[in-house]
Design a protein around this motif. Sequence first.
Motif, PDB file in Angstrom:
ATOM      1  N   PHE A 259       0.841  -1.198   0.000  1.00  0.00           N
ATOM      2  CA  PHE A 259       0.000   0.000   0.000  1.00  0.00           C
ATOM      3  C   PHE A 259       0.870   1.240   0.000  1.00  0.00           C
ATOM      4  CE2 PHE A 259      -2.435   3.315   2.295  1.00  0.00           C
ATOM      5  CZ  PHE A 259      -3.504   3.424   1.419  1.00  0.00           C
ATOM      6  N   ASN A 260       0.638   2.098  -0.992  1.00  0.00           N
ATOM      7  CA  ASN A 260       1.375   3.355  -1.080  1.00  0.00           C
ATOM      8  C   ASN A 260       0.591   4.429  -0.322  1.00  0.00           C
ATOM      9  OD1 ASN A 260       2.430   5.895  -1.931  1.00  0.00           O
ATOM     10  ND2 ASN A 260       3.342   4.902  -3.721  1.00  0.00           N
ATOM     11  N   PRO A 261       1.112   4.928   0.794  1.00  0.00           N
ATOM     12  CA  PRO A 261       0.343   5.904   1.589  1.00  0.00           C
ATOM     13  C   PRO A 261       0.168   7.246   0.898  1.00  0.00           C
ATOM     14  CG  PRO A 261       2.579   5.672   2.446  1.00  0.00           C
ATOM     15  CD  PRO A 261       2.421   4.627   1.391  1.00  0.00           C
ATOM     16  N   ILE A 262       0.944   7.498  -0.165  1.00  0.00           N
ATOM     17  CA  ILE A 262       0.805   8.770  -0.894  1.00  0.00           C
ATOM     18  C   ILE A 262      -0.259   8.648  -1.981  1.00  0.00           C
ATOM     19  CG2 ILE A 262       2.012  10.448  -2.333  1.00  0.00           C
ATOM     20  CD1 ILE A 262       4.585   9.717  -0.851  1.00  0.00           C
ATOM     21  N   THR A 263      -0.132   7.631  -2.840  1.00  0.00           N
ATOM     22  CA  THR A 263      -1.116   7.452  -3.916  1.00  0.00           C
ATOM     23  C   THR A 263      -2.372   6.733  -3.432  1.00  0.00           C
ATOM     24  OG1 THR A 263      -0.107   5.347  -4.563  1.00  0.00           O
ATOM     25  CG2 THR A 263       0.720   7.345  -5.631  1.00  0.00           C
ATOM     26  N   LYS A 264      -2.244   5.996  -2.322  1.00  0.00           N
ATOM     27  CA  LYS A 264      -3.375   5.320  -1.679  1.00  0.00           C
ATOM     28  C   LYS A 264      -4.025   4.253  -2.563  1.00  0.00           C
ATOM     29  CE  LYS A 264      -4.204   9.093   1.517  1.00  0.00           C
ATOM     30  NZ  LYS A 264      -5.140  10.096   2.056  1.00  0.00           N
ATOM     31  N   PHE A 265      -3.206   3.543  -3.311  1.00  0.00           N
ATOM     32  CA  PHE A 265      -3.669   2.304  -3.927  1.00  0.00           C
ATOM     33  C   PHE A 265      -2.573   1.258  -3.763  1.00  0.00           C
ATOM     34  CE2 PHE A 265      -1.908   4.808  -7.475  1.00  0.00           C
ATOM     35  CZ  PHE A 265      -1.027   3.921  -8.063  1.00  0.00           C
ATOM     36  N   TYR A 266      -2.863   0.017  -4.141  1.00  0.00           N
ATOM     37  CA  TYR A 266      -1.998  -1.115  -3.830  1.00  0.00           C
ATOM     38  C   TYR A 266      -1.282  -1.632  -5.073  1.00  0.00           C
ATOM     39  CZ  TYR A 266      -5.168  -1.407   0.242  1.00  0.00           C
ATOM     40  OH  TYR A 266      -5.920  -1.134   1.355  1.00  0.00           O
ATOM     41  N   GLU A 267      -0.170  -2.317  -4.833  1.00  0.00           N
ATOM     42  CA  GLU A 267       0.482  -3.115  -5.867  1.00  0.00           C
ATOM     43  C   GLU A 267       0.374  -4.576  -5.472  1.00  0.00           C
ATOM     44  OE1 GLU A 267       4.786  -3.755  -8.165  1.00  0.00           O
ATOM     45  OE2 GLU A 267       4.562  -2.213  -6.620  1.00  0.00           O
ATOM     46  N   ALA A 268       0.039  -5.425  -6.435  1.00  0.00           N
ATOM     47  CA  ALA A 268      -0.139  -6.845  -6.164  1.00  0.00           C
ATOM     48  C   ALA A 268       1.174  -7.484  -5.740  1.00  0.00           C
ATOM     49  CB  ALA A 268      -0.688  -7.555  -7.399  1.00  0.00           C
ATOM     50  N   PRO A 269       1.130  -8.469  -4.840  1.00  0.00           N
ATOM     51  CA  PRO A 269       2.345  -9.195  -4.478  1.00  0.00           C
ATOM     52  C   PRO A 269       2.813 -10.087  -5.620  1.00  0.00           C
ATOM     53  CG  PRO A 269       0.446 -10.194  -3.422  1.00  0.00           C
ATOM     54  CD  PRO A 269      -0.047  -8.942  -4.089  1.00  0.00           C
ATOM     55  N   LEU A 270       4.031 -10.570  -5.515  1.00  0.00           N
ATOM     56  CA  LEU A 270       4.648 -11.323  -6.609  1.00  0.00           C
ATOM     57  C   LEU A 270       3.893 -12.593  -6.958  1.00  0.00           C
ATOM     58  CD1 LEU A 270       8.391 -10.887  -5.576  1.00  0.00           C
ATOM     59  CD2 LEU A 270       7.233  -9.831  -7.520  1.00  0.00           C
ATOM     60  N   GLN A 271       3.406 -13.324  -5.949  1.00  0.00           N
ATOM     61  CA  GLN A 271       2.718 -14.583  -6.260  1.00  0.00           C
ATOM     62  C   GLN A 271       1.394 -14.335  -6.973  1.00  0.00           C
ATOM     63  OE1 GLN A 271       3.059 -13.311  -3.282  1.00  0.00           O
ATOM     64  NE2 GLN A 271       1.298 -13.678  -1.959  1.00  0.00           N
ATOM     65  N   LEU A 272       0.762 -13.181  -6.750  1.00  0.00           N
ATOM     66  CA  LEU A 272      -0.470 -12.851  -7.460  1.00  0.00           C
ATOM     67  C   LEU A 272      -0.148 -12.482  -8.906  1.00  0.00           C
ATOM     68  CD1 LEU A 272      -3.515 -12.622  -7.103  1.00  0.00           C
ATOM     69  CD2 LEU A 272      -3.202 -10.230  -6.418  1.00  0.00           C
ATOM     70  N   LYS A 273       0.970 -11.784  -9.111  1.00  0.00           N
ATOM     71  CA  LYS A 273       1.382 -11.443 -10.470  1.00  0.00           C
ATOM     72  C   LYS A 273       1.760 -12.687 -11.274  1.00  0.00           C
ATOM     73  CE  LYS A 273       3.214  -6.836  -9.360  1.00  0.00           C
ATOM     74  NZ  LYS A 273       4.426  -5.980  -9.351  1.00  0.00           N
ATOM     75  N   SER A 274       2.193 -13.740 -10.593  1.00  0.00           N
ATOM     76  CA  SER A 274       2.628 -14.946 -11.300  1.00  0.00           C
ATOM     77  C   SER A 274       1.509 -15.966 -11.456  1.00  0.00           C
ATOM     78  CB  SER A 274       3.808 -15.587 -10.563  1.00  0.00           C
ATOM     79  OG  SER A 274       3.464 -15.936  -9.244  1.00  0.00           O
ATOM     80  N   ASN A 275       0.293 -15.648 -11.022  1.00  0.00           N
ATOM     81  CA  ASN A 275      -0.836 -16.567 -11.168  1.00  0.00           C
ATOM     82  C   ASN A 275      -0.961 -17.043 -12.613  1.00  0.00           C
ATOM     83  OD1 ASN A 275      -2.316 -17.554  -9.036  1.00  0.00           O
ATOM     84  ND2 ASN A 275      -3.637 -15.759  -8.860  1.00  0.00           N
ATOM     85  N   GLY A 276      -1.171 -18.330 -12.782  1.00  0.00           N
ATOM     86  CA  GLY A 276      -1.289 -18.903 -14.109  1.00  0.00           C
ATOM     87  C   GLY A 276       0.035 -19.314 -14.714  1.00  0.00           C
ATOM     88  N   GLY A 277       1.144 -19.009 -14.011  1.00  0.00           N
ATOM     89  CA  GLY A 277       2.468 -19.311 -14.534  1.00  0.00           C
ATOM     90  C   GLY A 277       3.357 -19.936 -13.484  1.00  0.00           C
ATOM     91  N   VAL A 278       4.626 -19.518 -13.490  1.00  0.00           N
ATOM     92  CA  VAL A 278       5.642 -20.086 -12.610  1.00  0.00           C
ATOM     93  C   VAL A 278       6.205 -18.993 -11.712  1.00  0.00           C
ATOM     94  CG1 VAL A 278       7.909 -21.224 -12.538  1.00  0.00           C
ATOM     95  CG2 VAL A 278       6.250 -21.863 -14.295  1.00  0.00           C
ATOM     96  N   PHE A 279       6.385 -19.322 -10.430  1.00  0.00           N
ATOM     97  CA  PHE A 279       7.034 -18.415  -9.488  1.00  0.00           C
ATOM     98  C   PHE A 279       8.289 -19.115  -8.985  1.00  0.00           C
ATOM     99  CE2 PHE A 279       6.766 -16.038  -5.191  1.00  0.00           C
ATOM    100  CZ  PHE A 279       7.657 -15.088  -5.655  1.00  0.00           C
ATOM    101  N   LEU A 280       9.440 -18.594  -9.385  1.00  0.00           N
ATOM    102  CA  LEU A 280      10.725 -19.197  -9.040  1.00  0.00           C
ATOM    103  C   LEU A 280      11.359 -18.449  -7.873  1.00  0.00           C
ATOM    104  CD1 LEU A 280      13.273 -20.937  -9.463  1.00  0.00           C
ATOM    105  CD2 LEU A 280      13.966 -19.307 -11.242  1.00  0.00           C
TER     106      LEU A 280
END
Length: 444
Positions: A259-280
């Motif tokens: 969570f960015n307290p300045i822009t006040k929105f979130y960035e997805a964690p790495l495992q969510l970004k890798s959904n459907g693929g491979v997380f090494l």
Amino acid sequence: MSAAAPLAALEAQETAPPAMPATLEATGLAADRLEQLLTKTLYVGEATGLVLADRLRLPYGAIEGLIERLRAERLAEVRGAMGTGSASYRYALTDLGRDRARQYLADNGYIGPAPVPLVNYVDYMHALRSMRGYIDEERLRQGFSHLIVNDRVLDQLGPAVNANKAVFLYGPPGNGKTVIAEGMGRSVGGDMYIPHAIEIDGGIITMYDPANHESLEADDTDSLSIIASEPRDRRWVRIRRPVVMVGGELTLDMLDLTFNPITKFYEAPLQLKSNGGVFLVDDFGRQRMRPQELLNRWIVPLESRIDYLTLHTGKKFQVPFDVLVVFATNLDPNDLADEAFLRRIPYKIPIEDPSVDEFTRIFELNCRRRQLKFHQVMVAYLHRRHYRPMGRPMRSCHPRDILDQVTAMCRYKGLQPEITRELLDAACAAYFLQDGNVPMTEIR
């Protein structure tokens, strides 16, 4: 074997795109949320109706009513026209509209493509999982056609990819555990779609990340004329199935929403970004956190295939954990995890030193890539002069690194790159420690 044709065949497998939302209701988003995003988008500068639709990745018909409402509320006005019809009008915020936009930006600074509701993302991932086929031996070999991997390892990798369960790749450093994990992602092949952003309870989570996702969409900036007839939901990006890799920089915080307290929105964690693929998780055991912390964080997701994330408000929600997790380490897995966790990693595959024959094939492959003439007698010389007398183990990375040194020395001397005994001797003298036992690749 050339990798281009087989990989092209794997990548040609396409998944069905999300349907285009023809109406405001079909977006799944509340009208006031879209109105806020539209107002913030206009705060950047005036734009035509088509440009606004393009920036929100929505058809103009879905936002036309919102634009009219902004005009009716004296928040926006028409500054001119680029053609006929309201889609070509140039819209700009009034003073009242700019004040309202600043209020919206103070609550949430996200400006970009309209988000996708979390429920839509979950439904898509469930559908993607049900469509996921199984790979056979031929397809697996196609995914690894750019590497030299022995049959024993391939026969262990195939069932692991089909099961989509966690994998431990372990063994000495420098034998290609990282590229093997990437090859597993190539073997799955095909494409998928990922939303630019997800909306949950008014919060925005950005998903698409060019650093970790390879877009398969053409960069067509002159697409405004076809937005109205776009056949799919452009809030989603077509990507190659992701292979997300992290190493020693991994911390526990990177596995939760940022969570960015300045822009006040979130960035997805790495495992969510890798959904459907491979997380090494490369160099597992050398992270800035204890291995047990990571293992405890993932005990439930690895078992249930569901992950739980928490908003800064304290609200918890679940997301699919449809990820092939690969742990690569040159440490003993028994020293990193207890029996309870190792049980949740059903595939434990040793990646061992190459045989002399495999080393020779790897050397030849790297010669072709560098357009160097391959001489099998030079590999025999390497083995006789720089490996066998010292008891030095052969590693899969050695041909690449030694040939790079040979090429660099030739360029320094102004010579056409070629392989000679003298150059191999000089390369090995620079590459290996002089005690003859520990190659530089093993120094951490």
